[in-house]
Scaffold this motif. Structure first.
Motif, mmCIF file in Angstrom:
data_model
loop_
_atom_site.group_PDB
_atom_site.id
_atom_site.type_symbol
_atom_site.label_atom_id
_atom_site.label_comp_id
_atom_site.label_asym_id
_atom_site.label_seq_id
_atom_site.Cartn_x
_atom_site.Cartn_y
_atom_site.Cartn_z
ATOM 1 N N PRO A 113 79.482 35.659 46.644
ATOM 2 C CA PRO A 113 79.188 34.351 47.229
ATOM 3 C C PRO A 113 78.376 34.497 48.512
ATOM 4 O O PRO A 113 78.444 35.533 49.188
ATOM 5 C CB PRO A 113 80.574 33.758 47.509
ATOM 6 C CG PRO A 113 81.498 34.923 47.561
ATOM 7 C CD PRO A 113 80.903 35.988 46.682
ATOM 8 N N ASP A 114 77.603 33.479 48.845
ATOM 9 C CA ASP A 114 76.785 33.508 50.057
ATOM 10 C C ASP A 114 77.630 33.769 51.303
ATOM 11 O O ASP A 114 77.172 34.403 52.243
ATOM 12 C CB ASP A 114 76.018 32.196 50.226
ATOM 13 C CG ASP A 114 74.952 32.020 49.142
ATOM 14 O OD1 ASP A 114 74.577 33.019 48.500
ATOM 15 O OD2 ASP A 114 74.506 30.883 48.949
ATOM 16 N N GLN A 115 78.868 33.314 51.321
ATOM 17 C CA GLN A 115 79.744 33.496 52.475
ATOM 18 C C GLN A 115 80.135 34.964 52.677
ATOM 19 O O GLN A 115 80.593 35.338 53.749
ATOM 20 C CB GLN A 115 81.039 32.670 52.332
ATOM 21 C CG GLN A 115 80.840 31.214 52.079
ATOM 22 C CD GLN A 115 80.756 30.888 50.588
ATOM 23 O OE1 GLN A 115 80.297 31.683 49.789
ATOM 24 N NE2 GLN A 115 81.182 29.703 50.216
ATOM 25 N N TYR A 116 79.971 35.787 51.663
ATOM 26 C CA TYR A 116 80.345 37.195 51.752
ATOM 27 C C TYR A 116 79.618 37.875 52.911
ATOM 28 O O TYR A 116 80.227 38.603 53.697
ATOM 29 C CB TYR A 116 80.033 37.899 50.428
ATOM 30 C CG TYR A 116 80.296 39.383 50.447
ATOM 31 C CD1 TYR A 116 81.604 39.863 50.434
ATOM 32 C CD2 TYR A 116 79.258 40.309 50.476
ATOM 33 C CE1 TYR A 116 81.864 41.232 50.455
ATOM 34 C CE2 TYR A 116 79.504 41.669 50.491
ATOM 35 C CZ TYR A 116 80.809 42.123 50.479
ATOM 36 O OH TYR A 116 81.058 43.470 50.506
ATOM 37 N N ILE A 117 78.322 37.627 53.035
ATOM 38 C CA ILE A 117 77.541 38.249 54.107
ATOM 39 C C ILE A 117 78.061 37.799 55.467
ATOM 40 O O ILE A 117 78.221 38.608 56.385
ATOM 41 C CB ILE A 117 76.040 37.942 53.953
ATOM 42 C CG1 ILE A 117 75.519 38.660 52.701
ATOM 43 C CG2 ILE A 117 75.260 38.378 55.190
ATOM 44 C CD1 ILE A 117 74.112 38.290 52.320
ATOM 45 N N ILE B 204 71.006 43.939 53.827
ATOM 46 C CA ILE B 204 71.625 45.229 53.524
ATOM 47 C C ILE B 204 72.826 45.398 54.444
ATOM 48 O O ILE B 204 72.707 45.258 55.661
ATOM 49 C CB ILE B 204 70.621 46.384 53.742
ATOM 50 C CG1 ILE B 204 69.400 46.182 52.849
ATOM 51 C CG2 ILE B 204 71.293 47.735 53.480
ATOM 52 C CD1 ILE B 204 68.222 47.048 53.220
ATOM 53 N N LEU B 205 73.960 45.655 53.848
ATOM 54 C CA LEU B 205 75.193 45.897 54.604
ATOM 55 C C LEU B 205 75.527 47.377 54.471
ATOM 56 O O LEU B 205 75.462 47.936 53.381
ATOM 57 C CB LEU B 205 76.348 45.070 54.035
ATOM 58 C CG LEU B 205 76.122 43.565 53.925
ATOM 59 C CD1 LEU B 205 77.265 42.924 53.157
ATOM 60 C CD2 LEU B 205 75.993 42.946 55.293
ATOM 61 N N GLN B 206 75.876 48.012 55.587
ATOM 62 C CA GLN B 206 76.329 49.401 55.535
ATOM 63 C C GLN B 206 77.725 49.457 56.126
ATOM 64 O O GLN B 206 77.961 48.982 57.243
ATOM 65 C CB GLN B 206 75.408 50.322 56.317
ATOM 66 C CG GLN B 206 75.898 51.761 56.292
ATOM 67 C CD GLN B 206 75.133 52.676 57.235
ATOM 68 O OE1 GLN B 206 74.398 52.225 58.086
ATOM 69 N NE2 GLN B 206 75.338 53.964 57.067
ATOM 70 N N VAL C 183 80.736 47.106 60.233
ATOM 71 C CA VAL C 183 79.654 46.808 59.293
ATOM 72 C C VAL C 183 78.328 46.668 60.033
ATOM 73 O O VAL C 183 78.226 45.945 61.012
ATOM 74 C CB VAL C 183 79.956 45.507 58.503
ATOM 75 C CG1 VAL C 183 78.798 45.159 57.573
ATOM 76 C CG2 VAL C 183 81.253 45.648 57.715
ATOM 77 N N VAL C 184 77.323 47.387 59.537
ATOM 78 C CA VAL C 184 75.959 47.269 60.061
ATOM 79 C C VAL C 184 75.210 46.330 59.121
ATOM 80 O O VAL C 184 75.259 46.501 57.899
ATOM 81 C CB VAL C 184 75.253 48.642 60.108
ATOM 82 C CG1 VAL C 184 73.809 48.485 60.566
ATOM 83 C CG2 VAL C 184 76.010 49.598 61.005
ATOM 84 N N CYS D 123 72.024 42.973 49.106
ATOM 85 C CA CYS D 123 72.290 41.621 48.614
ATOM 86 C C CYS D 123 70.992 40.834 48.611
ATOM 87 O O CYS D 123 70.271 40.802 49.619
ATOM 88 C CB CYS D 123 73.305 40.914 49.520
ATOM 89 S SG CYS D 123 74.893 41.763 49.597
ATOM 90 N N MET D 124 70.689 40.213 47.483
ATOM 91 C CA MET D 124 69.445 39.463 47.336
ATOM 92 C C MET D 124 69.702 38.197 46.529
ATOM 93 O O MET D 124 70.665 38.137 45.773
ATOM 94 C CB MET D 124 68.388 40.326 46.656
ATOM 95 C CG MET D 124 68.729 40.678 45.213
ATOM 96 S SD MET D 124 67.663 41.923 44.519
ATOM 97 C CE MET D 124 68.525 43.390 45.032
#
Length: 88
Positions: A46-50, A71-73, A59-60, A81-82
């Motif tokens: 879901p969009d809220q995940y980011i 991009i989550l690291q 989280v970077v 995520c796109m």
């Protein structure tokens, strides 16, 4: 949003294979090995995940504005995520 997991903690290696991943992302439920790194389709998030991940101190978050990719690291994984329409 479509999410692709890249299992490495090595940013330089991730950077080296990033374009390959974007040019030929894994299909639904597919797992690939690129230069010894496991890359897999993580499905839809879901969009809220980011937003939830962004507030975590471990989280970077990186943004590629041109393709609207986030991009989550965290830990030993990168998550690309796109927008779902882009993955088609």
């Amino acid at each position: 949003m479509k999410c692709i997991s890249v299992y490495t903690k090595d940013f330089a290696l991730f950077s080296d294979i990033y374009e390959q991943i974007m040019d030929a992302p894994p299909a639904d439920n597919e797992e690939l090995i690129i230069e010894g790194v496991t890359v897999s389709d993580a499905g839809e998030v879901p969009d809220q995940y980011i937003e939830r991940m962004r507030v975590k101190p471990e989280v970077v978050v990186m943004k590629e504005k041109e393709r609207n990719v986030t991009i989550l690291q965290h830990g030993e994984v990168f998550e690309i995520c796109m927008p779902s329409a882009q993955s088609a």
